[in-house]
Enzyme design. Structure first.
Site, PDB file in Angstrom:
ATOM      1  N   TYR A 300       0.859  -1.178   0.000  1.00 17.62           N
ATOM      2  CA  TYR A 300       0.000   0.000   0.000  1.00 17.62           C
ATOM      3  C   TYR A 300       0.888   1.218   0.000  1.00 17.62           C
ATOM      4  O   TYR A 300       1.905   1.254   0.687  1.00 17.62           O
ATOM      5  CB  TYR A 300      -0.860   0.045   1.255  1.00 17.62           C
ATOM      6  CG  TYR A 300      -1.892  -1.038   1.357  1.00 17.62           C
ATOM      7  CD1 TYR A 300      -1.587  -2.275   1.887  1.00 17.62           C
ATOM      8  CD2 TYR A 300      -3.197  -0.805   0.919  1.00 17.62           C
ATOM      9  CE1 TYR A 300      -2.541  -3.262   1.982  1.00 17.62           C
ATOM     10  CE2 TYR A 300      -4.161  -1.787   1.021  1.00 17.62           C
ATOM     11  CZ  TYR A 300      -3.828  -3.019   1.557  1.00 17.62           C
ATOM     12  OH  TYR A 300      -4.775  -3.989   1.658  1.00 17.62           O
ATOM     13  N   HIS A 308      -6.579   1.378  -2.284  1.00 18.55           N
ATOM     14  CA  HIS A 308      -6.365  -0.070  -2.407  1.00 18.55           C
ATOM     15  C   HIS A 308      -4.901  -0.347  -2.716  1.00 18.55           C
ATOM     16  O   HIS A 308      -4.200   0.509  -3.239  1.00 18.55           O
ATOM     17  CB  HIS A 308      -7.221  -0.621  -3.545  1.00 18.55           C
ATOM     18  CG  HIS A 308      -8.671  -0.653  -3.228  1.00 18.55           C
ATOM     19  ND1 HIS A 308      -9.195  -1.452  -2.236  1.00 18.55           N
ATOM     20  CD2 HIS A 308      -9.715   0.016  -3.763  1.00 18.55           C
ATOM     21  CE1 HIS A 308     -10.506  -1.268  -2.188  1.00 18.55           C
ATOM     22  NE2 HIS A 308     -10.844  -0.383  -3.090  1.00 18.55           N
ATOM     23  N   LYS A 355      -4.650  -5.159  -9.500  1.00 20.69           N
ATOM     24  CA  LYS A 355      -3.355  -5.139  -8.841  1.00 20.69           C
ATOM     25  C   LYS A 355      -2.321  -5.690  -9.799  1.00 20.69           C
ATOM     26  O   LYS A 355      -2.602  -6.557 -10.611  1.00 20.69           O
ATOM     27  CB  LYS A 355      -3.377  -6.013  -7.578  1.00 20.69           C
ATOM     28  CG  LYS A 355      -4.302  -5.458  -6.500  1.00 20.69           C
ATOM     29  CD  LYS A 355      -4.110  -6.179  -5.194  1.00 20.69           C
ATOM     30  CE  LYS A 355      -5.330  -6.065  -4.306  1.00 20.69           C
ATOM     31  NZ  LYS A 355      -5.834  -4.726  -4.097  1.00 20.69           N
TER      32      LYS A 355
END
Lengths: 401, 123
Positions: A300, A308, A355
């Site tokens: 993070y 996120h 991601k």
């Protein structure tokens, strides 16, 4: 749209910036005034001091973690760097707060206070479920209309799957919340019930603690000395040496011979994972476990509260000397070449949640080159290196730019 | 440390029989009982899998609140084979499905639903 309550928009952002202002448990204080500070600064001097919160935690070998049971310490460690996780919560320990709220709802029937992240999550899931039901109903209705048109007029109409009549993610709105506080008539009844039945629920004890992984606990104690790790049986603090050996020992296979000193190995999972954890933490990332996304760690930028995670890390240990791998008693995960299907699965799962998958190769030093003596202190980390490889799926037909 | 926790006595006998897995059993038990608020949570001895398992029911307000569900805890460090899974099903008297609780060191738990045989996806 802005500021519609404590959970919305700008107010929450400012609040978060205030609460989570410190990236690490250590803070600084400077007794100099605003006038003397720049003067001292010109001379290369400073009167600023480090304030150490001196937190405490208990080492638990069965769960391979350090438990912080003291509420003041849990709050500090979570708010200054997002260390640890409430063992009964999604992120910060909020179990006690949720129990109190549940009792309040049962008694009075309303919940006016700020929602915890778990409650927000449940609401989000309930809204999404309702949206899917509404959409399915609208699609079925359009299809039924097309059927009747065909039967009555003989005209073929292709039922649309999207369009003005069918709710989409952008146009659907949840129905307004119907859990208003009870009207006057009912509240008299509930008050009567509350008065008549004595409070039979026992006093609520907080059953939750903040759980730190061994990597987090070692990072805090070795680099900043801001947490003291206690032995739960004796309540005595463990020395750095004890911590260093116990944290590795918990990963070793139980030995049949009774030896006073454990045999330390270069490929102990604690060392390999700590090398990666330390690498990313020292670069400023907030590192949390990635169990929910089939990876080892999530990175993070500032913390889970802000955005996120952008990166998902899988730790792939690599032996400098392949001989060491063959003779190793530890079967460390992801050290052998992986199948393309494994890589493809993990990449897909993470692309879905936006991601980027990062393979972090941690080199395990060779036994032929270094003596095992160096494993007696954390100085051995100088010999571990971390290299990253980013994986992105390439689709030739689409990625022409 | 976990022996000192108020919920340990309910697990004590099985935890002592299989000390290698008492951490994951303890964490799963606490999650189901306290966080998920399951009812009638009991510990079962799953000798063939060398660990304890859990059974219980979802809270009253959940869908399918009366079904008795089975949960088998395991930790990230283990590798699980199909044989292991078959054993778990057999020891629990072949339920239609069971939940595998994968426990991580930071206390995150991920539950996977394993069903015996092919299951049609729900709409």
């Amino acid at each position: 749209m802005k500021g519609r309550g404590p959970n919305k928009g700008g107010a929450r952002h400012h609040e978060n910036n205030r609460i989570y202002a410190h990236p690490l448990p250590l803070t600084f204080s400077d007794p100099s005034s605003n006038r003397t500070r720049p003067i001292l600064g010109l001379l290369g001097l400073s009167r600023s001091q480090v304030i150490n919160p001196h937190c405490e935690g208990y080492y638990d070998a069965s769960t391979r973690s350090v438990w912080v049971v003291n509420q003041r310490d849990s709050e500090i460690l979570w708010r200054r760097g997002f260390f640890g996780k409430g063992n009964l919560s999604r992120s910060e320990p909020s179990w006690f707060v949720r129990q109190v709220k549940d009792r309040q709802i049962r008694r009075v029937g309303s919940n006016a206070s700020k929602m915890t992240s778990e409650e927000l999550r449940e609401k989000r899931r309930a809204d999404r479920k309702q949206f899917k039901l509404d959409r399915a109903a609208a699609i079925a209705k359009v299809a039924a209309e097309a059927e009747t048109i065909f039967e009555t007029e003989g005209r073929v109409v292709v039922p649309a799957l999207f369009g003005p009549q069918i709710p989409s993610g952008a146009t659907w709105k949840p129905k307004t919340d119907e859990s208003e506080p009870a009207t006057d008539g009912n509240s008299d009844e509930t008050e009567a019930i509350v008065k008549n039945t004595p409070d039979i629920e026992e006093a609520l004890e907080d059953m939750e603690h903040l759980q730190l992984t061994l990597q987090e606990a070692f990072f805090l104690t070795w680099n900043f000395d801001c947490i003291t790790i206690l032995n739960p049986d004796t309540d005595e603090p463990l020395s750095l040496k004890d911590i260093w050996t116990s944290f590795q020992q918990v990963f070793l296979a139980p030995s049949t011979s009774i030896s006073l000193t454990p045999v330390l190995e270069f490929d102990n999972p604690f060392l390999v994972h700590y090398a990666a954890y330390h690498h990313y933490r020292s670069l400023g990332w907030v590192v949390k476990t990635g169990l929910k996304f089939c990876v080892d760690y999530l990175l993070y930028k500032r913390g889970p509260v802000f955005t996120h995670a952008e990166f998902a890390i899988v730790v792939c240990p690599v032996y400098e000397d392949p001989q060491d791998q063959e003779s190793s008693a530890t079967n460390i995960q992801n050290a052998s070449p992986f199948t393309w299907s494994w890589l493809s699965t993990i990449n897909r799962a993470n692309s879905q949640v936006m991601k980027t998958l990062v393979l972090a190769y941690v080199t395990i030093p060779a036994q032929c080159r270094l003596s095992k003596e160096i494993l007696n202190s954390p100085a051995c980390f100088a010999h571990y290196s971390v290299r990253e490889v980013i994986v992105r799926r390439f689709i030739p037909a689409r990625m022409r730019d | 440390m976990l022996e000192l926790h108020p919920s340990y006595p309910a697990l004590a006998s099985i935890a002592e029989r299989y000390p290698a897995h008492r951490g994951s059993l303890f964490q799963t038990y606490n999650d189901l009982l306290l966080a998920q608020q399951w009812r009638e949570v009991e510990v079962i001895d799953l000798g063939d899998c060398r660990r304890g398992a859990l059974q219980g029911k979802r809270p009253k307000t959940a869908t399918d609140a009366d079904a008795l569900l089975h949960v088998v805890p395991c930790s990230l460090a283990e590798s699980i084979s199909l044989d292991w899974i078959q054993n778990a099903f057999k020891s629990l008297d072949n339920p239609q499905s069971l939940y595998l609780a994968v426990v991580s060191d930071d206390s995150s738990i991920v539950y996977y639903k394993l069903s015996s045989g092919i299951v049609k996806p729900s709409i």
